[in-house]
Design an enzyme around this catalytic site. Structure first.
Site, short mmCIF file in Angstrom:
data_model
loop_
_atom_site.label_atom_id
_atom_site.label_comp_id
_atom_site.label_asym_id
_atom_site.label_seq_id
_atom_site.Cartn_x
_atom_site.Cartn_y
_atom_site.Cartn_z
N VAL A 68 0.81 -1.23 0.00
CA VAL A 68 0.00 0.00 0.00
C VAL A 68 0.84 1.28 0.00
O VAL A 68 0.35 2.35 -0.33
CB VAL A 68 -1.00 0.04 1.19
CG1 VAL A 68 -2.00 -1.11 1.11
CG2 VAL A 68 -0.29 0.06 2.54
N ASN A 94 -7.06 -1.48 6.20
CA ASN A 94 -6.64 -2.15 7.44
C ASN A 94 -5.12 -2.34 7.52
O ASN A 94 -4.58 -2.41 8.62
CB ASN A 94 -7.36 -3.51 7.51
CG ASN A 94 -6.74 -4.44 8.53
OD1 ASN A 94 -6.95 -4.28 9.73
ND2 ASN A 94 -5.95 -5.40 8.06
N SER A 146 -7.03 3.61 15.70
CA SER A 146 -6.61 2.96 16.96
C SER A 146 -7.00 3.85 18.13
O SER A 146 -7.08 5.09 17.97
CB SER A 146 -5.09 2.77 16.96
OG SER A 146 -4.63 2.45 18.26
N TYR A 164 3.17 5.81 15.64
CA TYR A 164 1.92 5.05 15.51
C TYR A 164 0.72 5.93 15.87
O TYR A 164 -0.27 6.02 15.12
CB TYR A 164 1.99 3.82 16.40
CG TYR A 164 0.83 2.87 16.23
CD1 TYR A 164 0.77 2.01 15.13
CD2 TYR A 164 -0.22 2.84 17.13
CE1 TYR A 164 -0.31 1.14 14.95
CE2 TYR A 164 -1.29 1.97 16.97
CZ TYR A 164 -1.33 1.13 15.88
OH TYR A 164 -2.40 0.27 15.71
N SER A 167 0.08 8.62 13.26
CA SER A 167 -0.47 8.10 12.00
C SER A 167 -1.96 7.80 12.15
O SER A 167 -2.76 8.08 11.26
CB SER A 167 0.28 6.85 11.53
OG SER A 167 -0.06 5.72 12.33
N LYS A 168 -2.34 7.25 13.29
CA LYS A 168 -3.74 6.86 13.47
C LYS A 168 -4.63 8.10 13.68
O LYS A 168 -5.80 8.11 13.29
CB LYS A 168 -3.88 5.86 14.62
CG LYS A 168 -3.19 4.52 14.33
CD LYS A 168 -3.73 3.86 13.06
CE LYS A 168 -3.22 2.44 12.86
NZ LYS A 168 -3.76 1.79 11.66
N1 NAD Z 1 -4.27 -5.65 16.95
C1 NAD Z 1 -4.71 -4.59 17.58
O1 NAD Z 1 -4.96 -4.62 18.79
C2 NAD Z 1 -4.91 -3.29 16.85
C3 NAD Z 1 -5.35 -2.20 17.59
C4 NAD Z 1 -5.56 -0.99 16.94
C5 NAD Z 1 -5.35 -0.89 15.59
N2 NAD Z 1 -4.90 -1.97 14.89
C6 NAD Z 1 -4.69 -1.80 13.46
O2 NAD Z 1 -5.30 -2.88 12.78
C7 NAD Z 1 -4.61 -3.11 11.54
C8 NAD Z 1 -4.26 -4.58 11.44
O3 NAD Z 1 -3.35 -4.91 12.46
P1 NAD Z 1 -3.13 -6.39 13.00
O4 NAD Z 1 -3.11 -6.30 14.47
O5 NAD Z 1 -4.04 -7.34 12.34
O6 NAD Z 1 -1.60 -6.61 12.53
P2 NAD Z 1 -0.91 -7.80 11.71
O7 NAD Z 1 0.53 -7.42 11.66
O8 NAD Z 1 -1.27 -9.12 12.29
O9 NAD Z 1 -1.53 -7.69 10.26
C9 NAD Z 1 -1.22 -6.61 9.40
C10 NAD Z 1 -1.27 -7.09 7.96
O10 NAD Z 1 -0.98 -5.95 7.15
C11 NAD Z 1 -0.06 -6.35 6.14
N3 NAD Z 1 0.74 -5.21 5.70
C12 NAD Z 1 1.68 -4.52 6.41
N4 NAD Z 1 2.24 -3.58 5.65
C13 NAD Z 1 1.65 -3.66 4.43
C14 NAD Z 1 1.81 -2.96 3.21
N5 NAD Z 1 2.74 -2.00 3.06
N6 NAD Z 1 1.02 -3.29 2.16
C15 NAD Z 1 0.11 -4.29 2.28
N7 NAD Z 1 -0.07 -5.01 3.40
C16 NAD Z 1 0.69 -4.70 4.46
C17 NAD Z 1 0.81 -7.42 6.81
O11 NAD Z 1 1.46 -8.23 5.86
C18 NAD Z 1 -0.22 -8.16 7.65
O12 NAD Z 1 -0.82 -9.22 6.95
C19 NAD Z 1 -3.41 -2.16 11.55
O13 NAD Z 1 -3.71 -0.99 10.83
C20 NAD Z 1 -3.24 -1.83 13.01
O14 NAD Z 1 -2.58 -0.62 13.22
C21 NAD Z 1 -4.68 -3.16 15.50
#
Ligand code: NAD
Length: 268
Positions: A68, A94, A146, A164, A167-168
């Site tokens: 992305v 996401n 987030s 982080y 960005s959010k």
């Molecule tokens: N897990 C949490 O508690 C939480 C809380 C708040 C926000 N988030 C947000 O949720 C989203 C998903 O996070 P997650 O916890 O599932 O993390 P994760 O690392 O398990 O999954 C993230 C996915 O994004 C993909 N990715 C990363 N960079 C990329 C790029 N440049 N192009 C395409 N794909 C890319 C990765 O390969 C991975 O499959 C993120 O934006 C994260 O900031 C997660």
């Protein structure tokens, strides 16, 4: 009259970061409600696995590669989608990363830039092309922000980082601006601010850079702070995503919804 409110039949959806964690749960949830789901990730193997899981439950899904942060990669992906489907109804922005953490005066420019390119520039690059394909509307865009965007958190050690959180917060500003610009066309744009959801790879860089005692202190600190007393799971978020993607939320746009076991409701 209300029985199909959450159905997504004949909708084409794309989930970025679909190869793991929240994105995988979102893809499976959208497919289970009838959407055709494009599972996009820079990790094509993970995205393929997500698409296979959706198909095993009789959903319709395919995997596509995208980085992305890379404009030409995003363009290649959208060109394929335009040729194959001719439209998009639902976009879940996401894909995102977290880096290792440090206090701001010790924070590296490299980690700042790398994260911004994915978490913020990536959302812009993907959405820009999505809108062109969603017009004349309607459509639903869901941006994953987030709770880190909503307030600071300092339990005495670095558990979140300034790149982080910034960005959010940017994702939330982006959400409101795009919602305002496209409301007339019924392209709705909302953000979800998840709290601490376990079982994903998001904290891997932080975990790799600290000791087991520090990880235990982190887990203890967040559990103490969450009013409901436990972390969410990726599956817990699916109901909210399906709601925002579907006609059930047809009059909701420009909103930020925290999904956090009450984290944002209290003063710690
Ligand atoms: N897990 C949490 O508690 C939480 C809380 C708040 C926000 N988030 C947000 O949720 C989203 C998903 O996070 P997650 O916890 O599932 O993390 P994760 O690392 O398990 O999954 C993230 C996915 O994004 C993909 N990715 C990363 N960079 C990329 C790029 N440049 N192009 C395409 N794909 C890319 C990765 O390969 C991975 O499959 C993120 O934006 C994260 O900031 C997660």
């Amino acid at each position: 009259m209300f029985e199909n409110l959450f159905r997504l039949d004949r909708k084409v959806a794309i989930v970025t970061g679909a190869g793991n964690g929240l994105g995988r749960a979102f893809s499976l949830g959208l497919a289970a409600h009838g959407a055709t789901v494009i599972c996009a990730d820079r990790n094509l193997e993970g995205a393929d696995e997500t698409a296979s899981l959706a198909k095993q439950s009789r959903g319709v899904a395919e995997a596509l590669h995208v980085d992305v942060a890379d404009e030409s990669s995003v363009d290649t992906m959208w060109n394929k989608i335009a040729a194959e489907y001719g439209r998009i109804d639902i976009l879940i922005n996401n894909a995102g990363i977290a880096t290792k953490t440090a206090r701001t005066h010790e924070f590296s420019l490299e980690d700042w830039d790398q994260l911004m390119a994915i978490n913020l520039r990536g959302v812009f690059l993907v959405t820009r092309r999505a809108l062109a394909l969603m017009l004349p509307g309607p459509g639903s865009i869901i941006n994953i922000a987030s709770i880190a965007a909503l307030r600071g958190y300092w339990p005495g050690f670095p558990s979140l980082a300034v790149n982080y959180s910034t960005s959010k917060a940017g994702v939330i500003g982006f959400t409101r601006q795009v919602a305002a610009e496209y409301a007339k066309e019924k392209i709705r744009v909302n953000a979800i601010a998840p709290g601490w959801h376990g079982g994903t790879a998001l904290g891997a860089a932080r975990r790799a850079s600290v000791t087991p005692d520090e990880i235990a202190a982190f887990e203890e600190a967040i559990h103490r702070r969450i009013p409901m007393g436990y972390r969410g799971t990726p599956d817990d978020l699916v109901g909210l995503v399906v709601y925002l993607a579907s006609d059930a939320s047809h009059y909701v746009t420009g909103q930020v919804i925290a999904h956090d076991g009450g984290w944002d409701a209290i003063v710690a």
